[in-house]
Enzyme design. Structure first.
Site, PDB file in Angstrom:
ATOM      1  N   GLY A  45       0.828  -1.212   0.000  1.00  0.00           N
ATOM      2  CA  GLY A  45       0.000   0.000   0.000  1.00  0.00           C
ATOM      3  C   GLY A  45       0.855   1.252   0.000  1.00  0.00           C
ATOM      4  CB  THR A  48      -1.920   7.057  -1.290  1.00  0.00           C
ATOM      5  OG1 THR A  48      -2.439   8.261  -0.727  1.00  0.00           O
ATOM      6  CG2 THR A  48      -2.711   5.896  -0.739  1.00  0.00           C
ATOM      7  CB  ILE A  50       1.137   5.811   6.599  1.00  0.00           C
ATOM      8  CG1 ILE A  50       0.182   6.725   7.380  1.00  0.00           C
ATOM      9  CG2 ILE A  50       2.280   5.376   7.479  1.00  0.00           C
ATOM     10  CD1 ILE A  50      -0.622   6.017   8.460  1.00  0.00           C
ATOM     11  N   GLY A  51       2.145   4.747   3.772  1.00  0.00           N
ATOM     12  CA  GLY A  51       3.015   3.828   3.043  1.00  0.00           C
ATOM     13  C   GLY A  51       3.941   4.554   2.079  1.00  0.00           C
ATOM     14  CB  SER A 174      -5.199   1.096  14.233  1.00  0.00           C
ATOM     15  OG  SER A 174      -5.913   2.201  14.725  1.00  0.00           O
ATOM     16  CE1 TYR A 199      -8.432   0.210   9.819  1.00  0.00           C
ATOM     17  CE2 TYR A 199      -8.923   1.258  11.921  1.00  0.00           C
ATOM     18  CZ  TYR A 199      -8.068   1.062  10.852  1.00  0.00           C
ATOM     19  OH  TYR A 199      -6.854   1.696  10.827  1.00  0.00           O
TER      20      TYR A 199
HETATM   21  N1  LIG Z   1      -4.660   7.242   8.958  1.00  0.00           N
HETATM   22  C1  LIG Z   1      -4.791   6.915  10.224  1.00  0.00           C
HETATM   23  O1  LIG Z   1      -5.196   7.737  11.036  1.00  0.00           O
HETATM   24  C2  LIG Z   1      -4.431   5.547  10.714  1.00  0.00           C
HETATM   25  C3  LIG Z   1      -4.580   5.267  12.071  1.00  0.00           C
HETATM   26  C4  LIG Z   1      -4.260   4.003  12.522  1.00  0.00           C
HETATM   27  C5  LIG Z   1      -3.790   3.032  11.644  1.00  0.00           C
HETATM   28  N2  LIG Z   1      -3.652   3.328  10.315  1.00  0.00           N
HETATM   29  C6  LIG Z   1      -3.171   2.262   9.433  1.00  0.00           C
HETATM   30  O2  LIG Z   1      -2.149   2.757   8.593  1.00  0.00           O
HETATM   31  C7  LIG Z   1      -2.093   1.970   7.405  1.00  0.00           C
HETATM   32  C8  LIG Z   1      -1.954   2.887   6.199  1.00  0.00           C
HETATM   33  O3  LIG Z   1      -3.116   3.653   6.079  1.00  0.00           O
HETATM   34  P1  LIG Z   1      -3.192   5.137   5.510  1.00  0.00           P
HETATM   35  O4  LIG Z   1      -3.724   5.969   6.615  1.00  0.00           O
HETATM   36  O5  LIG Z   1      -1.953   5.511   4.840  1.00  0.00           O
HETATM   37  O6  LIG Z   1      -4.412   4.928   4.484  1.00  0.00           O
HETATM   38  P2  LIG Z   1      -4.558   5.148   2.902  1.00  0.00           P
HETATM   39  O7  LIG Z   1      -4.055   6.501   2.528  1.00  0.00           O
HETATM   40  O8  LIG Z   1      -5.966   4.811   2.614  1.00  0.00           O
HETATM   41  O9  LIG Z   1      -3.585   4.041   2.302  1.00  0.00           O
HETATM   42  C9  LIG Z   1      -3.925   2.687   2.336  1.00  0.00           C
HETATM   43  C10 LIG Z   1      -3.135   1.936   1.302  1.00  0.00           C
HETATM   44  O10 LIG Z   1      -3.541   0.569   1.319  1.00  0.00           O
HETATM   45  C11 LIG Z   1      -3.807   0.169  -0.010  1.00  0.00           C
HETATM   46  N3  LIG Z   1      -4.758  -0.936  -0.117  1.00  0.00           N
HETATM   47  C12 LIG Z   1      -6.052  -0.960   0.267  1.00  0.00           C
HETATM   48  N4  LIG Z   1      -6.613  -2.138  -0.068  1.00  0.00           N
HETATM   49  C13 LIG Z   1      -5.653  -2.871  -0.680  1.00  0.00           C
HETATM   50  C14 LIG Z   1      -5.613  -4.152  -1.282  1.00  0.00           C
HETATM   51  N5  LIG Z   1      -6.697  -4.936  -1.344  1.00  0.00           N
HETATM   52  N6  LIG Z   1      -4.451  -4.579  -1.818  1.00  0.00           N
HETATM   53  C15 LIG Z   1      -3.355  -3.800  -1.793  1.00  0.00           C
HETATM   54  N7  LIG Z   1      -3.332  -2.582  -1.251  1.00  0.00           N
HETATM   55  C16 LIG Z   1      -4.471  -2.110  -0.704  1.00  0.00           C
HETATM   56  C17 LIG Z   1      -4.333   1.409  -0.685  1.00  0.00           C
HETATM   57  O11 LIG Z   1      -4.274   1.285  -2.095  1.00  0.00           O
HETATM   58  P3  LIG Z   1      -5.295   2.138  -3.065  1.00  0.00           P
HETATM   59  O12 LIG Z   1      -4.846   3.561  -3.012  1.00  0.00           O
HETATM   60  O13 LIG Z   1      -5.140   1.505  -4.394  1.00  0.00           O
HETATM   61  O14 LIG Z   1      -6.656   1.952  -2.494  1.00  0.00           O
HETATM   62  C18 LIG Z   1      -3.380   2.444  -0.121  1.00  0.00           C
HETATM   63  O15 LIG Z   1      -2.172   2.418  -0.817  1.00  0.00           O
HETATM   64  C19 LIG Z   1      -3.357   1.109   7.398  1.00  0.00           C
HETATM   65  O16 LIG Z   1      -3.013  -0.203   7.759  1.00  0.00           O
HETATM   66  C20 LIG Z   1      -4.216   1.748   8.476  1.00  0.00           C
HETATM   67  O17 LIG Z   1      -5.043   0.809   9.100  1.00  0.00           O
HETATM   68  C21 LIG Z   1      -3.960   4.566   9.848  1.00  0.00           C
END
Ligand SMILES: NC(=O)c1ccc[n+]([C@@H]2O[C@H](COP(=O)([O-])OP(=O)(O)OC[C@H]3O[C@@H](n4cnc5c(N)ncnc54)[C@H](OP(=O)(O)O)[C@@H]3O)[C@@H](O)[C@H]2O)c1
Ligand SMILES: *[C@@H]1O[C@H](CO)[C@@H](O)[C@H](O)[C@H]1NC(C)=O
Ligand SMILES: *[C@@H]1O[C@H](CO)[C@@H](O)[C@H](O)[C@H]1NC(C)=O
Length: 316
Positions: A45, A48, A50-51, A174, A199
């Protein structure tokens, strides 16, 4: 009169102070200056949020970084961006859809054939609060992508990680795991379903697995960590208008994706962290996990059930 004036000025003062407050609240910074020439990294991921920031930082340190993305086009665009800002052209995109075990197996097969080593695996991809839906294999989307998908991926790559030891696996979980429960009788949300709780459950599964895996990997030179990145401005809220509002309301407390990547980086890079394998970190510090997350019985059972669902042997 003075009070009224102050009240009127308050929004303005807040506006000016925002960067400072934000900085204060996001204290966790990865200060490691470890460089990674010759090291191989996978970030799931990574197109976009955090990744992407995690991948960028690791590329900056000279690693060969694989962006494992379900949308290769989005990935390629980000790879070019990272190459341009870091000057590292070893940023590669590979297709990985964690909602489809065929795609996971294909990704792993190609990677194993292509690369001799894997030093850092960052299980970062995740979905939050999507409406009830199923993966290609019939798993509920949250447990399927956030937990089972990464479980299978980790399994398929584990030998390579062992061969490349010392190596590390970081699982992005999380704080929400505190609300999670593993309902073994309703793992796929068929009897009852709440998008928000689904979630939380899947994020609890991440913490449980990190611990179980750490127990199993003792002495192998592979260590594992789970992470709460903080509350981060990303695309994660895409499925929930309510969450987007909440994020706006609490904008002062929300980290940038770059700040959100710090704890993942800390766990991937900090020297001497090995003795804490299996632990959970937040703001670059050890943090508390819920009672459920500390329960070894639940961890073992979830491990066995997950192997069963994916058709894997249980003793890996
Ligand atoms: N943001 C927060 O506040 C927060 C808090 C706690 C934990 N987290 C954790 O941090 C991590 C990263 O999240 P983020 O906040 O950076 O969210 P994000 O911007 O939505 O990024 C999520 C990434 O996961 C990818 N993804 C989703 N479904 C997938 C699949 N089936 N196969 C492969 N890739 C997939 C997305 O790809 P697409 O762009 O193609 O959909 C995107 O690259 C997650 O595990 C989330 O649970 C985030
Ligand atoms: C990360 O979490 C996934 C899903 O829960 C799990 O399968 C995997 O074993 C975990 N890996 C580590 C290093 O904790
Ligand atoms: C762990 O969970 C099981 C099943 O929910 C429960 O019976 C047991 O008491 C728990 N153990 C601890 C130490 O909390």
């Amino acid at each position: 009169m003075v009070v009224l004036l102050l009240l009127l000025c308050l929004p303005f003062i807040l506006y000016l102070a925002t960067p400072k407050i934000r900085k204060m609240l996001s204290s966790g910074v990865c200060t490691s200056n470890v460089q990674l020439p010759g090291k191989v990294v996978i970030v799931t991921g990574a197109n976009t949020g955090i990744g992407k920031e995690t991948a960028k930082d690791l590329a900056q340190r000279g690693a060969r970084v694989y962006l494992a993305c379900r949308d290769v086009q989005k990935g390629e665009q980000v790879a070019r961006e990272i190459q341009a800002t870091t000057g590292n052209n070893q940023v590669l995109v590979r297709k990985l859809d964690l909602a489809d075990t065929k795609s996971i197996r294909a990704f792993a097969k190609d990677f194993l054939a292509e690369e001799k080593h894997l030093h850092i695996l960052i299980n970062n991809a995740g979905v939050m609060m999507c409406p009830y839906s199923k993966t290609a294999d019939g798993f509920e989307m949250h447990i399927g992508v956030n937990h089972l998908g990464h479980f299978l991926l980790t399994h398929l790559l584990l030998e390579k990680l062992k061969d490349s030891a010392p190596s590390r696996i970081v699982n992005v979980s999380s704080l929400a795991h505190h609300l999670g429960r593993i309902h073994f009788h309703n793992l796929q949300g068929e009897k009852f379903y709440s998008a928000a709780l689904a979630y939380c459950h899947s994020k609890l599964a991440n913490v449980l697995f990190t611990q179980e895996l750490a127990r199993r990997l003792k002495g192998s030179g592979v260590t594992t960590y789970s992470v709460h990145p903080g509350t981060v401005h990303s695309e994660l809220t895409r499925h929930s208008l309510f969450m987007r509002w909440m994020w706006q309301l609490f904008f002062l407390f929300i980290k940038t994706p770059q700040q959100g990547a710090q704890t993942s980086l800390y766990c991937a890079l900090t020297e001497g962290l090995e003795s804490l394998s299996g632990s959970y970190f937040s703001d670059c510090h050890l943090a508390w996990v819920s009672g459920q997350a500390r329960n070894e019985t639940i961890a073992r059972r979830l491990w066995d059930v997950s192997c069963d669902l994916l058709g894997l042997p249980t003793d890996w």
